[in-house]
Design a protein around this motif. Structure first.
Motif, PDB file in Angstrom:
ATOM      1  N   ALA A  29     -15.000   2.216  -3.109  1.00 38.39           N
ATOM      2  CA  ALA A  29     -14.188   1.353  -3.977  1.00 38.39           C
ATOM      3  C   ALA A  29     -12.724   1.411  -3.541  1.00 38.39           C
ATOM      4  N   PHE A  30     -12.248   2.611  -3.209  1.00 32.80           N
ATOM      5  CA  PHE A  30     -10.875   2.754  -2.727  1.00 32.80           C
ATOM      6  C   PHE A  30     -10.691   1.961  -1.436  1.00 32.80           C
ATOM      7  N   ALA A  31     -11.649   2.079  -0.522  1.00 34.95           N
ATOM      8  CA  ALA A  31     -11.567   1.358   0.756  1.00 34.95           C
ATOM      9  C   ALA A  31     -11.484  -0.147   0.519  1.00 34.95           C
ATOM     10  N   ARG A  32     -12.324  -0.664  -0.377  1.00 37.68           N
ATOM     11  CA  ARG A  32     -12.299  -2.109  -0.672  1.00 37.68           C
ATOM     12  C   ARG A  32     -10.948  -2.521  -1.246  1.00 37.68           C
ATOM     13  N   GLN A  33     -10.365  -1.680  -2.099  1.00 31.89           N
ATOM     14  CA  GLN A  33      -9.075  -1.997  -2.700  1.00 31.89           C
ATOM     15  C   GLN A  33      -7.950  -1.963  -1.670  1.00 31.89           C
ATOM     16  N   VAL A  34      -8.009  -1.019  -0.741  1.00 29.00           N
ATOM     17  CA  VAL A  34      -7.005  -0.947   0.319  1.00 29.00           C
ATOM     18  C   VAL A  34      -7.068  -2.209   1.167  1.00 29.00           C
ATOM     19  N   ILE A  35      -8.267  -2.598   1.576  1.00 31.48           N
ATOM     20  CA  ILE A  35      -8.431  -3.800   2.398  1.00 31.48           C
ATOM     21  C   ILE A  35      -7.877  -5.022   1.672  1.00 31.48           C
ATOM     22  N   ALA A  36      -8.258  -5.196   0.420  1.00 29.63           N
ATOM     23  CA  ALA A  36      -7.816  -6.367  -0.348  1.00 29.63           C
ATOM     24  C   ALA A  36      -6.299  -6.383  -0.506  1.00 29.63           C
ATOM     25  N   ALA A  37      -5.707  -5.240  -0.835  1.00 29.57           N
ATOM     26  CA  ALA A  37      -4.255  -5.179  -1.034  1.00 29.57           C
ATOM     27  C   ALA A  37      -3.507  -5.395   0.284  1.00 29.57           C
ATOM     28  N   ARG A  38      -4.048  -4.866   1.368  1.00 29.42           N
ATOM     29  CA  ARG A  38      -3.399  -5.037   2.671  1.00 29.42           C
ATOM     30  C   ARG A  38      -3.431  -6.500   3.092  1.00 29.42           C
ATOM     31  N   ILE A  39      -4.577  -7.148   2.912  1.00 31.55           N
ATOM     32  CA  ILE A  39      -4.682  -8.569   3.255  1.00 31.55           C
ATOM     33  C   ILE A  39      -3.769  -9.399   2.358  1.00 31.55           C
ATOM     34  N   ALA A  41      -1.037  -8.461   1.024  1.00 35.61           N
ATOM     35  CA  ALA A  41       0.345  -8.215   1.448  1.00 35.61           C
ATOM     36  C   ALA A  41       0.643  -8.854   2.801  1.00 35.61           C
ATOM     37  N   GLY A  42      -0.399  -9.278   3.505  1.00 36.29           N
ATOM     38  CA  GLY A  42      -0.213  -9.928   4.798  1.00 36.29           C
ATOM     39  C   GLY A  42       0.237  -8.979   5.889  1.00 36.29           C
ATOM     40  N   ILE A  43      -0.231  -7.720   5.811  1.00 31.78           N
ATOM     41  CA  ILE A  43       0.169  -6.751   6.834  1.00 31.78           C
ATOM     42  C   ILE A  43      -1.055  -6.237   7.593  1.00 31.78           C
ATOM     43  N   SER A  44      -0.810  -5.760   8.781  1.00 35.82           N
ATOM     44  CA  SER A  44      -1.878  -5.227   9.620  1.00 35.82           C
ATOM     45  C   SER A  44      -2.129  -3.760   9.289  1.00 35.82           C
ATOM     46  N   GLN A  45      -3.221  -3.242   9.820  1.00 39.02           N
ATOM     47  CA  GLN A  45      -3.495  -1.814   9.674  1.00 39.02           C
ATOM     48  C   GLN A  45      -2.368  -1.007  10.309  1.00 39.02           C
ATOM     49  N   ALA A  46      -1.857  -1.477  11.444  1.00 37.60           N
ATOM     50  CA  ALA A  46      -0.775  -0.766  12.136  1.00 37.60           C
ATOM     51  C   ALA A  46       0.484  -0.713  11.273  1.00 37.60           C
ATOM     52  N   GLU A  47       0.815  -1.810  10.618  1.00 39.49           N
ATOM     53  CA  GLU A  47       2.003  -1.825   9.758  1.00 39.49           C
ATOM     54  C   GLU A  47       1.808  -0.894   8.566  1.00 39.49           C
ATOM     55  N   ALA A  79       1.457   3.491  -2.253  1.00 37.77           N
ATOM     56  CA  ALA A  79       2.897   3.236  -2.194  1.00 37.77           C
ATOM     57  C   ALA A  79       3.236   2.312  -1.031  1.00 37.77           C
ATOM     58  N   GLY A  80       2.584   2.516   0.111  1.00 38.94           N
ATOM     59  CA  GLY A  80       2.814   1.664   1.274  1.00 38.94           C
ATOM     60  C   GLY A  80       2.413   0.221   1.036  1.00 38.94           C
ATOM     61  N   LEU A  81       1.536   0.020   0.085  1.00 41.63           N
ATOM     62  CA  LEU A  81       1.091  -1.325  -0.290  1.00 41.63           C
ATOM     63  C   LEU A  81       1.854  -1.867  -1.496  1.00 41.63           C
ATOM     64  N   GLY A  82       2.860  -1.102  -1.938  1.00 38.59           N
ATOM     65  CA  GLY A  82       3.630  -1.529  -3.108  1.00 38.59           C
ATOM     66  C   GLY A  82       2.859  -1.376  -4.397  1.00 38.59           C
ATOM     67  N   LYS A  83       1.919  -0.464  -4.392  1.00 42.45           N
ATOM     68  CA  LYS A  83       1.058  -0.233  -5.559  1.00 42.45           C
ATOM     69  C   LYS A  83       1.265   1.187  -6.063  1.00 42.45           C
ATOM     70  N   ARG A  84       0.661   1.461  -7.185  1.00 40.06           N
ATOM     71  CA  ARG A  84       0.677   2.790  -7.780  1.00 40.06           C
ATOM     72  C   ARG A  84      -0.765   3.262  -7.891  1.00 40.06           C
ATOM     73  N   LEU A  85      -1.038   4.486  -7.462  1.00 42.80           N
ATOM     74  CA  LEU A  85      -2.378   5.026  -7.541  1.00 42.80           C
ATOM     75  C   LEU A  85      -2.661   5.454  -8.979  1.00 42.80           C
ATOM     76  N   CYS A  86      -3.752   4.987  -9.518  1.00 44.13           N
ATOM     77  CA  CYS A  86      -4.191   5.367 -10.863  1.00 44.13           C
ATOM     78  C   CYS A  86      -5.564   6.019 -10.762  1.00 44.13           C
ATOM     79  N   VAL A  87      -5.741   7.109 -11.450  1.00 51.12           N
ATOM     80  CA  VAL A  87      -7.004   7.831 -11.427  1.00 51.12           C
ATOM     81  C   VAL A  87      -7.512   7.934 -12.847  1.00 51.12           C
TER      82      VAL A  87
END
Length: 90
Positions: A29-39, A41-47, A79-87
């Motif tokens: 679920a975390f992986a899916r959220q990272v992918i969605a947020a990165r896309i 944000a329009g940034i690459s994995q490298a960025e 944070a790199g995605l401009g988000k806040r981690l919630c648990v």
């Protein structure tokens, strides 16, 4: 119901399989959220890697579910995605 859904339902009847499936669900679920947020944000994995202070390879592994990030790494990715981690514990 698809063939996969039927197969998964059958497998979930095995308590050992169900426990392992549930244990990995948060990671995927975390992986899916990272992918969605990165896309979004329009940034690459490298960025993202540069923002987080890790390698592009690590971001790729996290997105593919082959690397389980530490809590600190997950926080830095958010944070790199401009988000806040919630648990939460359900």
């Amino acid at each position: 119901m698809s063939d996969f859904e039927r197969h998964l339902a059958q497998q979930m009847e095995d308590p050992e399989f169900a426990a392992e499936y549930e244990a990995l669900e948060a990671q995927y679920a975390f992986a899916r959220q990272v992918i969605a947020a990165r896309i979004e944000a329009g940034i690459s994995q490298a960025e993202l890697a540069q923002r987080v202070g890790t390698s592009q390879a690590n971001i790729s592994k996290i997105e593919h579910g082959t690397l389980n990030p530490t809590f600190d790494m997950a926080r830095r990715i958010a944070a790199g995605l401009g988000k806040r981690l919630c648990v939460s514990m359900l």
